[in-house]
Design an enzyme around this catalytic site. Sequence first.
Site, mmCIF file in Angstrom:
data_model
loop_
_atom_site.group_PDB
_atom_site.id
_atom_site.type_symbol
_atom_site.label_atom_id
_atom_site.label_comp_id
_atom_site.label_asym_id
_atom_site.label_seq_id
_atom_site.Cartn_x
_atom_site.Cartn_y
_atom_site.Cartn_z
ATOM 1 N N LYS A 166 39.192 -28.470 35.109
ATOM 2 C CA LYS A 166 39.367 -29.157 33.827
ATOM 3 C C LYS A 166 39.018 -28.245 32.653
ATOM 4 C CE LYS A 166 36.137 -31.797 32.833
ATOM 5 N NZ LYS A 166 35.056 -32.706 32.992
ATOM 6 N N GLU A 192 26.999 -32.318 26.392
ATOM 7 C CA GLU A 192 27.152 -31.122 27.221
ATOM 8 C C GLU A 192 25.802 -30.477 27.498
ATOM 9 O OE1 GLU A 192 30.410 -29.311 28.235
ATOM 10 O OE2 GLU A 192 30.658 -31.476 28.239
ATOM 11 N N ARG A 193 25.717 -29.789 28.626
ATOM 12 C CA ARG A 193 24.563 -28.919 28.880
ATOM 13 C C ARG A 193 24.716 -27.664 28.021
ATOM 14 N NH1 ARG A 193 26.868 -30.761 33.419
ATOM 15 N NH2 ARG A 193 25.651 -32.097 34.821
#
Length: 466
Positions: A166, A192-193
């Site tokens: 992705k 998000e990280r």
Amino acid sequence: MVNKALVENISSEPIGVITEVHGPVVVVECHSLPPLRQALYTDFDHETCQFEVLQHLDERHIRAITLHRSSGLHRGLAVYDSGAPLHVPVASDCLGRMLNIFGEPLDNLKPLSPVTFRNIHSRPAALEDAVGSTDVLVTGIKVIDLLCSFVKGGKTGLFGGAGVGKTVLIMEFMHAMAMLHKGVSVFAGVGERIREGHELWHELSQAGVLSQTLMVFGQMDESPGVRFRIGLAALTYAEYLRDSLKQEVLFVMDNVFRFVQAGSEVSSLLGRMPATVGYQPTLSSEVAELQERILSSRHGAITSVQAVYVPADDMTDPAVSTILNHLDTSVILSRSQAGKGIYPAVDPLQSGSKLMDRHTLGARHYSIAAGVREHLARYQELEDIITMLGIEELSLKDRLVVMRARKLQRYLTQPFWVTASHTGIEGVSVALDQTLTDCDGFLTGRFDETPEADCYMRGAMGDRQS
């Protein structure tokens, strides 16, 4: 810290005090009620914490969500009115940067030198300024351009789990926007990280498209208020690039489902009764508020690609259904495709676009795409028979269809520019007309003598000798 330039009329006197703290939600007793979505702030421990007003409880009390860490907040802290809703600084030098929800740098570079500021809660473009579009946005990716065409100024959903490519596909879209259309990209990282942001930063830099990209991150460990509003902040930058710099903008959001989850957290903290499957009762309006700002105007177009997580692979989930209602194109990434070595791992039968009609695509594109789908669908129907009895048990007609479908399946693979440094295979972009010519050749038997291996991971069929 509160940027004094962000606000219009900072009050020197507090408007009230904190009376309750419930995690990231605070209750403030006010002398006069600030309007909804107003940005408030308080100072403690030599730090500044900002809030956003989300609820009026009565004529004296409000509920607000924190946009910073809430540890250290306590009753009795004085709260000040910033004089405006949350604004972000916008400037022509914002490209190539990584910013947080306040427009502050996360890349250890100097802050933006803003010319102006924009409210993240801006209204969509006026109806007379909006421009409808049925133009196909060519990406150079064969399977996308052929079977699930992008709409210029439209919205595309990218459905896929971990490990199916992705992020790589998103990065290739950014590369196509920069290289093929000379446009820019805005990446909204919702929940998000920071490790993922760090990796994306370096990969975009190696691919040579960082200078045409702006990244706005609301990290996983931040307040749900940040994750809830980071998409609007990133979209504000996309609107600025469209309206002020007259750019063609690709707006990438990863992940829209985390935006919905953050809204659900905020709704629960505000004491609202859950609706279907535990989602917030305001789900539809919250998604619509974001989606309706993604459109084309007379100045340029914002084309959106949105990664969407599907809980338990259930496409009827209320969040997924609500998001689907706003999309023009759905690209489904399949783990079974990835397991066969088919990259990009797009499921050609489940993916589709509202543009897939003769009027928009033209008779040639439509008929070739329909022929490719028909061959691939027939091959899928026959796979179990082939596994159990062997291909020899099929009729001559079905054997021919299977042979051509297998070659089409391999032809729709493609090496990407953004993975060239990892794979050692140079990326390719294929013009739509060339893709149609090649697929027509497969359907009519022109490549019946070509080995399957010569169709795999290549550009156009004429790029090298078969």
